[in-house]
Design a protein around this motif. Structure first.
Motif, short mmCIF file in Angstrom:
data_model
loop_
_atom_site.label_atom_id
_atom_site.label_comp_id
_atom_site.label_asym_id
_atom_site.label_seq_id
_atom_site.Cartn_x
_atom_site.Cartn_y
_atom_site.Cartn_z
N ASN A 85 0.65 -1.30 -0.08
CA ASN A 85 -0.17 0.15 0.15
C ASN A 85 0.81 1.30 0.18
N ARG A 86 0.38 2.40 -0.71
CA ARG A 86 0.81 3.71 -0.77
C ARG A 86 0.90 4.20 0.66
N LEU A 87 2.03 5.00 1.07
CA LEU A 87 2.22 5.75 2.28
C LEU A 87 0.76 6.40 2.70
N GLY A 88 0.33 6.82 3.66
CA GLY A 88 -0.63 7.62 4.06
C GLY A 88 -2.09 6.82 3.56
N LEU A 89 -2.21 5.70 3.27
CA LEU A 89 -3.60 5.39 2.74
C LEU A 89 -4.49 4.85 3.74
N TYR A 90 -5.77 5.17 3.79
CA TYR A 90 -6.56 4.68 4.50
C TYR A 90 -8.04 3.97 3.80
N LYS A 91 -8.72 3.29 4.55
CA LYS A 91 -9.64 2.57 4.01
C LYS A 91 -11.01 3.18 4.92
N CYS A 92 -12.23 3.42 4.12
CA CYS A 92 -13.35 3.84 4.90
C CYS A 92 -14.25 2.62 4.94
N TYR A 93 -14.51 2.12 6.02
CA TYR A 93 -15.30 0.93 6.29
C TYR A 93 -17.09 1.18 5.94
N ALA A 94 -17.39 2.63 6.09
CA ALA A 94 -18.45 2.93 5.95
C ALA A 94 -18.98 2.98 4.52
N CYS A 95 -18.05 3.65 3.64
CA CYS A 95 -18.31 3.82 2.20
C CYS A 95 -17.46 2.94 1.35
N ARG A 96 -16.46 2.08 1.96
CA ARG A 96 -15.84 1.11 1.41
C ARG A 96 -14.49 1.67 0.50
N LYS A 97 -14.30 3.15 0.44
CA LYS A 97 -13.35 3.68 -0.42
C LYS A 97 -12.17 3.96 0.27
N PRO A 98 -11.12 3.92 -0.40
CA PRO A 98 -9.78 4.26 -0.05
C PRO A 98 -9.62 5.87 -0.10
N PHE A 99 -8.68 6.38 0.93
CA PHE A 99 -8.40 7.97 0.82
C PHE A 99 -7.00 8.05 1.50
N SER A 100 -6.65 9.36 1.11
CA SER A 100 -5.35 9.88 1.93
C SER A 100 -5.49 11.24 2.30
N VAL A 101 -4.70 11.98 3.21
CA VAL A 101 -5.02 13.14 3.53
C VAL A 101 -4.73 14.27 2.34
N LYS A 102 -4.17 13.65 1.37
CA LYS A 102 -4.28 14.57 0.11
C LYS A 102 -5.42 14.96 -0.56
N ILE A 103 -6.55 14.03 -0.41
CA ILE A 103 -7.84 14.29 -1.10
C ILE A 103 -8.25 15.67 -0.76
N GLY A 104 -8.67 16.77 -1.75
CA GLY A 104 -9.17 17.78 -1.31
C GLY A 104 -8.14 18.85 -0.88
N THR A 105 -6.96 18.57 -1.08
CA THR A 105 -5.88 19.49 -0.61
C THR A 105 -5.03 19.94 -1.94
N VAL A 106 -4.03 20.93 -1.94
CA VAL A 106 -3.12 21.32 -2.78
C VAL A 106 -2.29 19.96 -3.29
N PHE A 107 -2.29 19.08 -2.41
CA PHE A 107 -1.57 17.75 -2.69
C PHE A 107 -2.09 16.87 -3.62
N GLU A 108 -3.52 16.85 -3.90
CA GLU A 108 -4.09 16.13 -4.42
C GLU A 108 -3.76 15.63 -5.88
N SER A 109 -3.63 14.36 -6.24
CA SER A 109 -3.24 13.95 -7.45
C SER A 109 -1.92 14.27 -8.03
N SER A 110 -1.05 14.30 -7.09
CA SER A 110 0.09 14.99 -7.48
C SER A 110 1.35 13.81 -7.05
N HIS A 111 2.35 13.57 -8.01
CA HIS A 111 3.38 12.49 -7.55
C HIS A 111 4.58 13.04 -6.81
N VAL A 112 4.63 14.44 -6.43
CA VAL A 112 5.69 14.88 -5.94
C VAL A 112 5.78 14.57 -4.33
N PRO A 113 6.88 13.92 -3.93
CA PRO A 113 6.92 13.49 -2.34
C PRO A 113 6.31 14.64 -1.48
#
Ligand SMILES: [Zn+2]
Length: 270
Positions: free
Chosen positions: A49-77
């Motif tokens: 698994n990628r670093l910082g990956l979480y799983k939501c057991y309510a909606c069954r989707k994976p997520f990380s802290v990057k979603i909805g931030t300036v870091f989203e969908s960027s490959h820059v460390p």
């Protein structure tokens, strides 16, 4: 001596994620899809698994802290993001895209992407914070400045200078706007939309401000033409002028040429 540059979050990817998570999720991880928290979300720790990956057991989707931030969908460390943000926030004269490229040993495209995302985020901080500047017993200074190089330094047609209007809450926030002109209608609409009516507005004695000033609980104007810069401790526009002097130094000293289309981003950086 503890140099800021030695902080772990600038060097270790794990520490960088922990740093961002602690700030965005002070009460533990939150699913960005369905807002589930606590025992409804879990960290995915497997080696694949990628670093910082979480799983939501309510909606069954994976997520990380990057979603909805300036870091989203960027490959820059993440640690490089934090370094870039640190450089922007700690450099009084700003950081040019070229300087980011040299510091990070990255391509122009990556440097441009990082720089503009960070500036965009800072602009949002300045302009999209809910609520107006100032308030009861607070002074907000307003002033305009013209940005653009000297005609002698330019080849060909001389483009018009760009106008920046800045509103500065004394010892508080700054908002800057790229405005098309300095008519009462233009300045008035920006100022009344961004400054609380209960504030004391402090300006120079340009005639456009006499009407705008009536909208506020008080209006003071300084007569610059008569060299009356500081009439009293309270009665001045030095805060906004100081802001402009730093802003101009950063435009002239660091960016050399700021295109009109991007001016609002540079203005937000200050
Ligand atoms: Zn969820």
């Amino acid at each position: 001596m503890q140099s800021h540059l030695s902080f772990a979050h600038f060097h270790s990817e794990e520490a960088a994620y922990a740093y961002v998570e602690a700030r965005l999720w002070p009460n533990g991880p939150v699913c960005p899809h369905c807002s589930a928290t606590m025992e409804k979300v879990g960290r995915l720790l497997g080696k694949t698994n990628r670093l910082g990956l979480y799983k939501c057991y309510a909606c069954r989707k994976p997520f990380s802290v990057k979603i909805g931030t300036v870091f989203e969908s960027s490959h820059v460390p993440m640690r490089v993001w934090l370094q870039a943000i640190y450089l922007f926030c700690s450099s009084k004269k700003g950081i040019s895209i070229r300087q980011l490229q040299r510091t990070f040993q990255c391509g122009m495209k990556t440097a441009w992407f990082l720089g503009h995302r960070v500036r965009e985020a800072m602009r949002d901080l300045g302009i999209d914070i809910p609520g107006p500047l100032g308030g009861a017993n607070q002074v907000v200074e307003s002033d305009e400045t013209w940005i653009g190089g000297k005609a002698a330094n330019r080849k060909g047609k001389i483009p018009p200078k760009a106008i920046v209007l800045s509103l500065v809450e004394r010892s508080g926030k700054v908002r800057s706007f790229h405005v098309p002109n300095v008519t009462a209608a233009t300045l008035g609409s920006v100022i009344t939309a961004n400054v609380d009516r209960a504030s004391f507005l402090m300006t120079d004695d340009a005639p456009v401000y006499s009407g705008i000033g009536r909208w506020f609980s008080g209006h003071g104007s300084v007569n610059h033409s008569a060299e009356e810069y500081v009439r009293a401790y309270f009665w001045h526009t030095n805060t906004v002028e100081n802001f402009f002097s730093i802003f101009k130094r950063s435009v002239y000293g660091c960016y050399f040429h700021v295109s009109e289309a991007h001016l609002h981003r540079y203005a937000a950086e200050r």
